[in-house]
Design an enzyme around this catalytic site. Sequence first.
Site, PDB file in Angstrom:
ATOM      1  N   GLY A  61      -0.400  10.243   0.189  1.00 46.68           N
ATOM      2  CA  GLY A  61       0.858   9.595  -0.140  1.00 46.68           C
ATOM      3  C   GLY A  61       1.286   9.525  -1.680  1.00 46.68           C
ATOM      4  O   GLY A  61       1.998   8.790  -2.095  1.00 46.68           O
ATOM      5  N   HIS A 121      -9.775   6.411   9.101  1.00 49.40           N
ATOM      6  CA  HIS A 121      -8.922   6.857   8.119  1.00 49.40           C
ATOM      7  C   HIS A 121      -9.000   5.884   6.864  1.00 49.40           C
ATOM      8  O   HIS A 121      -9.485   4.776   6.936  1.00 49.40           O
ATOM      9  CB  HIS A 121      -7.548   6.527   8.582  1.00 49.40           C
ATOM     10  CG  HIS A 121      -6.277   7.212   7.625  1.00 49.40           C
ATOM     11  ND1 HIS A 121      -6.027   6.609   6.426  1.00 49.40           N
ATOM     12  CD2 HIS A 121      -5.536   8.462   7.447  1.00 49.40           C
ATOM     13  CE1 HIS A 121      -4.966   7.230   5.839  1.00 49.40           C
ATOM     14  NE2 HIS A 121      -5.069   8.439   6.667  1.00 49.40           N
ATOM     15  N   LYS A 170       1.264   6.860  10.806  1.00 48.19           N
ATOM     16  CA  LYS A 170       1.076   5.453  10.437  1.00 48.19           C
ATOM     17  C   LYS A 170       1.678   4.375  10.956  1.00 48.19           C
ATOM     18  O   LYS A 170       2.314   4.482  12.073  1.00 48.19           O
ATOM     19  CB  LYS A 170       1.044   5.659   8.923  1.00 48.19           C
ATOM     20  CG  LYS A 170       0.072   6.776   8.286  1.00 48.19           C
ATOM     21  CD  LYS A 170      -0.207   6.601   6.925  1.00 48.19           C
ATOM     22  CE  LYS A 170      -0.592   8.013   6.456  1.00 48.19           C
ATOM     23  NZ  LYS A 170      -1.147   7.947   4.978  1.00 48.19           N
ATOM     24  N   SER A 181      -0.827  14.509   1.019  1.00 47.49           N
ATOM     25  CA  SER A 181       0.069  15.193   0.520  1.00 47.49           C
ATOM     26  C   SER A 181       0.399  16.606   0.896  1.00 47.49           C
ATOM     27  O   SER A 181       1.098  17.490   0.218  1.00 47.49           O
ATOM     28  CB  SER A 181       0.142  15.268  -0.991  1.00 47.49           C
ATOM     29  OG  SER A 181       0.023  13.740  -1.641  1.00 47.49           O
ATOM     30  N   GLU A 196      -7.399   4.215   4.937  1.00 50.06           N
ATOM     31  CA  GLU A 196      -6.568   3.084   5.020  1.00 50.06           C
ATOM     32  C   GLU A 196      -7.347   2.119   5.770  1.00 50.06           C
ATOM     33  O   GLU A 196      -7.266   0.751   5.688  1.00 50.06           O
ATOM     34  CB  GLU A 196      -5.233   3.062   5.607  1.00 50.06           C
ATOM     35  CG  GLU A 196      -4.317   4.055   4.333  1.00 50.06           C
ATOM     36  CD  GLU A 196      -3.154   4.867   4.759  1.00 50.06           C
ATOM     37  OE1 GLU A 196      -2.763   4.918   6.008  1.00 50.06           O
ATOM     38  OE2 GLU A 196      -2.701   5.634   3.928  1.00 50.06           O
ATOM     39  N   ASN A 235       0.454  11.971  11.431  1.00 54.78           N
ATOM     40  CA  ASN A 235      -0.225  10.635  11.410  1.00 54.78           C
ATOM     41  C   ASN A 235       1.153   9.832  10.964  1.00 54.78           C
ATOM     42  O   ASN A 235       1.236  10.011   9.729  1.00 54.78           O
ATOM     43  CB  ASN A 235      -1.520  10.723  10.691  1.00 54.78           C
ATOM     44  CG  ASN A 235      -1.866   9.071  10.473  1.00 54.78           C
ATOM     45  OD1 ASN A 235      -1.290   8.252  11.165  1.00 54.78           O
ATOM     46  ND2 ASN A 235      -2.743   8.782   9.404  1.00 54.78           N
ATOM     47  N   GLU A 257      -9.854  14.079   3.619  1.00 53.89           N
ATOM     48  CA  GLU A 257      -8.733  13.284   2.847  1.00 53.89           C
ATOM     49  C   GLU A 257      -9.009  12.484   1.589  1.00 53.89           C
ATOM     50  O   GLU A 257      -9.221  11.416   1.804  1.00 53.89           O
ATOM     51  CB  GLU A 257      -7.929  12.414   3.949  1.00 53.89           C
ATOM     52  CG  GLU A 257      -7.603  13.202   5.067  1.00 53.89           C
ATOM     53  CD  GLU A 257      -6.411  12.256   5.554  1.00 53.89           C
ATOM     54  OE1 GLU A 257      -5.261  12.889   5.882  1.00 53.89           O
ATOM     55  OE2 GLU A 257      -6.569  11.182   6.075  1.00 53.89           O
TER      56      GLU A 257
HETATM   57  P1  PGA Z   1       0.189  11.936   3.341  1.00 53.32           P
HETATM   58  O1  PGA Z   1      -0.878  11.140   4.299  1.00 53.32           O
HETATM   59  O2  PGA Z   1       0.418  13.300   3.766  1.00 53.32           O
HETATM   60  O3  PGA Z   1       1.381  10.929   3.590  1.00 53.32           O
HETATM   61  O4  PGA Z   1      -0.480  12.166   2.080  1.00 53.32           O
HETATM   62  C1  PGA Z   1      -2.046  11.931   4.875  1.00 53.32           C
HETATM   63  C2  PGA Z   1      -3.004  10.966   5.665  1.00 53.32           C
HETATM   64  O5  PGA Z   1      -3.031   9.702   5.353  1.00 53.32           O
HETATM   65  O6  PGA Z   1      -3.308  11.247   6.880  1.00 53.32           O
END
Ligand code: PGA
Length: 256
Positions: A178, A102, A18, A218, A104, A16, A172
């Site tokens: 992140g 997601h 983003k 992560s 976010e 992803n 997640e």
């Molecule tokens: P990350 O994000 O691997 O940077 O922690 C995962 C995600 O939000 O899908």
Amino acid sequence: MAENGKGAPKALVAGNWKMNGTKASLKEIRLLSGMLKGVRLKCDVMVCPPATLLGKVNDLVKSSRISTGGQDCHAAPSGAHTGDISAAMMGDAGASAVIVGHSERRADHGESNADVKAKAEAAHRAGLTAIICIGETLEERKAGAALRVVSGQLKGSLPAKATGDNTVIAYEPVWAIGTGLTPTPQEIAAVHKHIRKRLGVLVGEKHGEAMRILYGGSVKPGNAAELMAIDNVDGALVGGASLKAADFIGIIKAYS
Ligand code: PGA
């Protein structure tokens, strides 16, 4: 991956990107397809670039084993929704899947479970796989509510007609995204087992067993092998470590 010797679904490693990536980032796709040539893949590989790059990425991956997905879609097929993109448009640009719900999007755009379900249904109508994201916040985990939160999100976001072919679940934990933090393997195993059980109730055992449950938050080349060995973890949704082919290939290899 497999539990009790039952056949597990084929793993999926999805990246992803983003809100990252410009035309200059297409070199990472070229690098990745080159690196994949020598790999005996046991998992499916997907990249979800920003919508601005979806068509271009698809031109590049045509003869490779990489599929593509969008990062979000509107619930309607078309219409007066300035700035939004429909699932059909993602499909037209070459995507075979779209991420919905997601954390976010849930946080930045106030998306509810009902919104996420409508988007997943739109994805299905457009012939796309819906990658439905769920996961608890740190406060919820500390309060001992992780399983309850995940159950509620799953029940509210999952279309009744979801199957292993048209839907992927991504667990997640919000606090792991992140941050470099991950739950312990035992914590991940407990949530994934719970999700598998709930899926059986919500869509029936057959579809529930066939549905992939990805872990996200992560995931890095250094922890991918440990994460993929956990029961009911059928792949990974990768953010930061999917932006560079050199990192992403390390994760893909851990699943191959
Ligand atoms: P990350 O994000 O691997 O940077 O922690 C995962 C995600 O939000 O899908």
